[in-house]
Design a protein around this motif. Structure first.
Motif, short mmCIF file in Angstrom:
data_model
loop_
_atom_site.label_atom_id
_atom_site.label_comp_id
_atom_site.label_asym_id
_atom_site.label_seq_id
_atom_site.Cartn_x
_atom_site.Cartn_y
_atom_site.Cartn_z
N ASP A 96 3.67 7.41 -10.15
CA ASP A 96 3.38 6.25 -11.15
C ASP A 96 4.68 5.62 -11.71
O ASP A 96 4.78 4.34 -12.09
CB ASP A 96 2.40 6.84 -12.23
N ARG A 138 -8.11 2.84 -5.18
CA ARG A 138 -7.09 3.07 -5.56
C ARG A 138 -6.82 2.09 -6.97
O ARG A 138 -5.97 2.30 -7.83
CB ARG A 138 -5.69 2.92 -4.78
N ASP A 152 -7.77 -3.07 -3.12
CA ASP A 152 -7.88 -1.63 -2.82
C ASP A 152 -8.78 -1.22 -3.90
O ASP A 152 -8.22 -0.59 -4.94
CB ASP A 152 -6.56 -0.83 -2.60
N GLU A 176 2.58 1.41 -3.30
CA GLU A 176 1.69 1.95 -4.45
C GLU A 176 1.33 3.38 -4.32
O GLU A 176 1.22 3.85 -5.52
CB GLU A 176 0.42 1.17 -4.31
N ARG A 177 1.13 4.08 -3.29
CA ARG A 177 0.90 5.49 -3.03
C ARG A 177 2.03 6.39 -3.58
O ARG A 177 1.78 7.58 -3.99
CB ARG A 177 0.58 5.68 -1.70
N THR A 186 0.77 -1.16 0.06
CA THR A 186 0.00 -0.18 -0.01
C THR A 186 0.86 1.33 0.01
O THR A 186 0.64 2.23 -0.81
CB THR A 186 -1.02 0.19 1.38
N ALA A 187 1.93 1.15 0.73
CA ALA A 187 2.68 2.50 0.65
C ALA A 187 3.74 2.52 -0.30
O ALA A 187 3.89 3.63 -0.83
CB ALA A 187 3.79 2.28 2.14
N LYS A 212 6.51 2.27 -10.10
CA LYS A 212 5.64 1.96 -9.20
C LYS A 212 5.51 0.14 -9.22
O LYS A 212 5.75 -0.19 -7.86
CB LYS A 212 3.97 2.35 -9.52
#
Length: 176
Positions: free
Chosen positions: A28, A72, A69, A24-25, A21-22, A31
């Motif tokens: 881009d 997202r 998610d 992916e944020r 999650t971290a 990633k």
């Protein structure tokens, strides 16, 4: 205990989900590489899928949803590969990161040959703990295969919601 609560109670899997999650944020660009790096420290931990039902099938490899998610737009799955099973030869419509949790897989790479058919260019062995990743690019063509005598399990993270895997992940090529 159902599958959802088993996943929620697995501290190692939850830590991996938090790391992904971290990663992916972030931006881009790159990633998929950051996500492959995020899953790597968890792949050789025996308890990663402890208590989670991930059966294989003699007919084809099987995906098991581990996390999604929806906001997202990404999902994480465990894929169970019985001996001799392989993905189709494909490129990706979305970014992808994967790592081998149990056993080993062969990753075969292809280039487009005459008539737009894929031609194998190289093969890499991916053992437990190994990762691979790629951006959304249908011309980056590969195939995963379990050529060993034992089942294998890999963890995959794709940049689409789970309900869109059918049309949103693979661009399948006809074999040469």
């Amino acid at each position: 205990m159902n599958q959802v609560s088993a996943i929620a109670r697995n501290a190692t899997l939850q830590a991996m989900i938090e790391a992904v999650t971290a990663a992916e944020r972030g931006a881009d660009a790159g990633k998929e590489c950051r996500i492959a790096a995020a899953i790597a420290p968890f792949l050789d931990r025996a308890e990663l899928l402890a208590g989670i039902d991930c059966p294989g099938s003699p007919e084809r490899y099987v995906r098991h949803l581990l996390h999604e998610d929806r906001e997202r737009g990404w999902a994480m799955v465990a894929i169970v590969w019985e001996s001799g099973q392989a993905s189709p030869v494909h490129g990706h419509r979305t970014w992808c990161a994967l790592g081998v949790h149990r056993g080993w897989l062969e990753e075969r790479f292809f280039a487009l040959g005459t008539g737009g058919r894929p031609v194998r260019t190289r093969t890499l062995s991916r053992s437990r703990g190994a990762t691979s990743s790629g951006p959304a690019d249908i011309t980056l063509i590969h195939q995963l295969a379990n050529v060993s005598d034992a089942p294998a399990v890999s963890i995959h993270v794709y940049g689409v919601r789970y309900d869109r895997f059918g049309e949103g992940v693979n661009w399948v090529y006809e074999p040469a």
